[in-house]
Every structure is written in structure tokens, then in C-alpha cells.
Design an enzyme around this catalytic site. Structure first.
Site, PDB file in Angstrom:
ATOM      1  CD  GLU A 195      -2.503   0.646   2.966  1.00 20.23           C
ATOM      2  OE1 GLU A 195      -3.889   1.686   2.768  1.00 20.23           O
ATOM      3  OE2 GLU A 195      -1.971   1.014   3.489  1.00 20.23           O
ATOM      4  CE  LYS A 237      -7.471   0.107   3.387  1.00 20.07           C
ATOM      5  NZ  LYS A 237      -6.960   1.697   4.396  1.00 20.07           N
ATOM      6  CB  CYS A 280      -4.125  -1.902   4.306  1.00 20.09           C
ATOM      7  SG  CYS A 280      -3.083  -2.091   5.986  1.00 20.09           S
TER       8      CYS A 280
END
Length: 284
Positions: A44, A116, A157
């Protein structure tokens, strides 16, 4: 498709310098290609980590901008697929961006984008307060993509803490390899990084490739590191010897192992998501 194929996972310490980060990524791409990897996964924020609030918004670009064009050229010139986790994609207005995981094939074409879903709004015990939603638009779509290293399930993440996403990637979208680029904090990484990744591998019977940011990016921000490749039995098969070093680790995706683990422990036959429809769950 061959019975096994080599992949690589990168580890780096991105800073607020696009050119310096690109130079690091270029070197790692060359290392991965020389090692015979067909896919290299970056963490990321691979292209940029701001030193202060608002920096990321200033450099955010569309996917056809010069930053991504550079990485597309890297993939094409090195004949390798790239997983670019957490690119600062320009949002719907000047106050927001999307934290976008871009997968590029070996001809330099963008094959998939995942924005995300779970944003990092957390008061880390003993650490900083984060409010990703203040400048980031959450994604909504679950994404998988076929590749030379299997069917990829794409995440970023903080998504890692929400197992239902990975259950859907495996049992509804037939993922074989889960990608988890990340910039875990030092505190949360020490406590949960390896445990969560191995759990996702075991419960989905997928390989997991987890590329991590590592070390101090600036005076305010530090990432845990420890990039990992984990097999469907939960065994770590790729890991850098130094948790904070910049470099790559390689491992082979063994498709026969995926089939063997799933055949010997056929959890898909009794998986909760398959057993009950969404309406059935809501009625209980």
C-alpha cells in the site's frame, strides 16, 4: 497453466518523493523478473507517503496519469505482472481520493482496480489517531482477476480485519491467491499482522501474498514491515530475512497443493455463505 508458478512480494519504505519511490520500485521489479517471478506485489502507498496531512491529495492522479503510466511501462519492459496496492487515485472532488489497488499485466495494461472498502478510522492504543475516511472515498465492489498465477482476490490493508470479504472472494468468486498490500502500524503489526494473514489463508485455503511498508517514512509515521507469502495450509513460504529491509521474497504458487488442501478438508461443502442466503441470515 503450469502446475506451479513463481511470485514475489516486495517490501519498501516509501517517502514523499515520487521519483525516489519509483526508482526503488524499478530496482525491485528487475530483481523479481531476474528471479523468474511472473507477479510482483507492492505494498500500500508504494508510490507515495506524505509527510503531512493533505500531501496525498495534492499528488493524487487519475489512472491514466503519468504516475501510473510509469508503472505500466515497468511491467511491460520487464514482462511481469504487477500488483500495485494503495495508489492515490483522484476522487470525485478535490477533497477526496480513492485508495486503489491496481493490477497490471505483463503488457502494461490495467487488468483490474479495487478501491479499498474498509477505511482505517482508528485510535490505535498507545499510538496515533487515524481518520482515513476524512479524505478517502470507500470502495464498494469485490474484485477478482484471472492471472498467470491463478485467480487473484484483491484487497488493501485494513480490509484484512474483515474476514467476510475473504470468504466471499473464495467461496463466491473462486479466488486461489489473496493479495493484501498494506502499511500496518508498528503497534498493530506487532500484535496482529502475521496472525490475521495466516488465519485468512487457512480459512479460505488460498495462498496469501502480503506486501508491507516497513520502517520510518517520516517523523510521524512508521510501518511494521514483514512482507509474507503464505500457503493454503497457513505455512509461511516466503519472507524477507529482515523485517524492515527493502527487498523481495519469492515463493512458488503450487496449484496441486491448493487442490489437495481443498480436497482433504472440503470446507466449501459446508461453508456458511453457501448454506444460507443473505435473506435467511437477516431473518435470524
Amino acid at each position: 497453466m503450469a502446475n506451479s508458478v513463481r511470485v514475489a512480494v516486495a517490501q519498501m519504505t516509501s517517502i514523499n518523493d515520487l521519483a525516489a519511490n519509483f526508482a526503488t520500485c524499478s530496482r525491485l521489479v528487475q530483481e523479481a523478473a531476474s528471479a523468474g517471478a511472473k507477479l510482483l506485489c507492492f505494498p500500500e502507498n508504494f508510490s507515495y507517503v506524505g509527510a503531512k496531512d493533505g500531501d496525498s491529495l495534492k499528488i493524487a492522479e487519475t489512472l491514466d496519469g503519468p504516475i501510473m503510466q510509469g508503472y505500466r511501462s515497468l511491467a511491460r519492459e520487464s514482462n511481469i505482472w504487477l500488483s500495485l496496492g494503495g495508489f492515490q487515485e483522484k476522487g470525485s472532488d478535490d477533497a477526496h481520493l480513492c485508495n486503489t489497488h491496481v493490477v497490471i499485466d505483463d503488457t502494461g495494461n490495467i487488468r483490474s482496480t479495487f478501491r479499498k472498502i474498509h477505511l482505517f478510522d482508528v485510535d490505535v492504543p498507545g499510538g496515533m489517531v487515524y481518520k482515513e475516511s476524512s479524505f478517502t472515498e470507500a470502495g464498494k465492489d469485490i474484485v477478482t482477476i484471472d492471472s498467470p498465477v491463478g485467480r487473484l482476490g484483491v484487497t488493501v490493508c485494513y480490509d484484512l480485519r474483515f474476514p467476510e470479504l475473504y470468504q466471499q472472494l473464495r467461496f463466491e468468486h473462486q479466488a486461489q491467491v489473496l493479495l493484501v498490500p498494506a502499511a500496518f502500524t508498528k503497534i498493530t503489526g506487532q500484535a496482529h499482522w502475521e496472525i490475521l494473514l495466516r488465519a485468512r489463508a487457512i480459512e479460505t485455503q488460498c495462498y496469501v501474498i502480503a506486501a508491507a511498508q516497513a520502517g520510518k517514512h517520516n517523523d510521524k509515521r512508521e510501518s511494521y514491515g514483514d512482507s509474507l507469502i503464505i500457503d493454503p495450509w497457513g505455512t509461511i513460504v516466503g519472507r524477507l530475512p529482515d523485517r524492515l529491509a527493502t527487498g523481495i521474497a519469492v515463493a512458488d504458487i503450487d496449484f496441486s497443493m491448493i487442490d489437495s488442501v481443498r480436497a482433504k478438508m472440503p470446507i466449501s461443502k459446508v461453508n456458511f455463505i453457501k448454506m444460507f442466503s443473505a435473506s435467511d441470515i437477516l431473518r435470524t
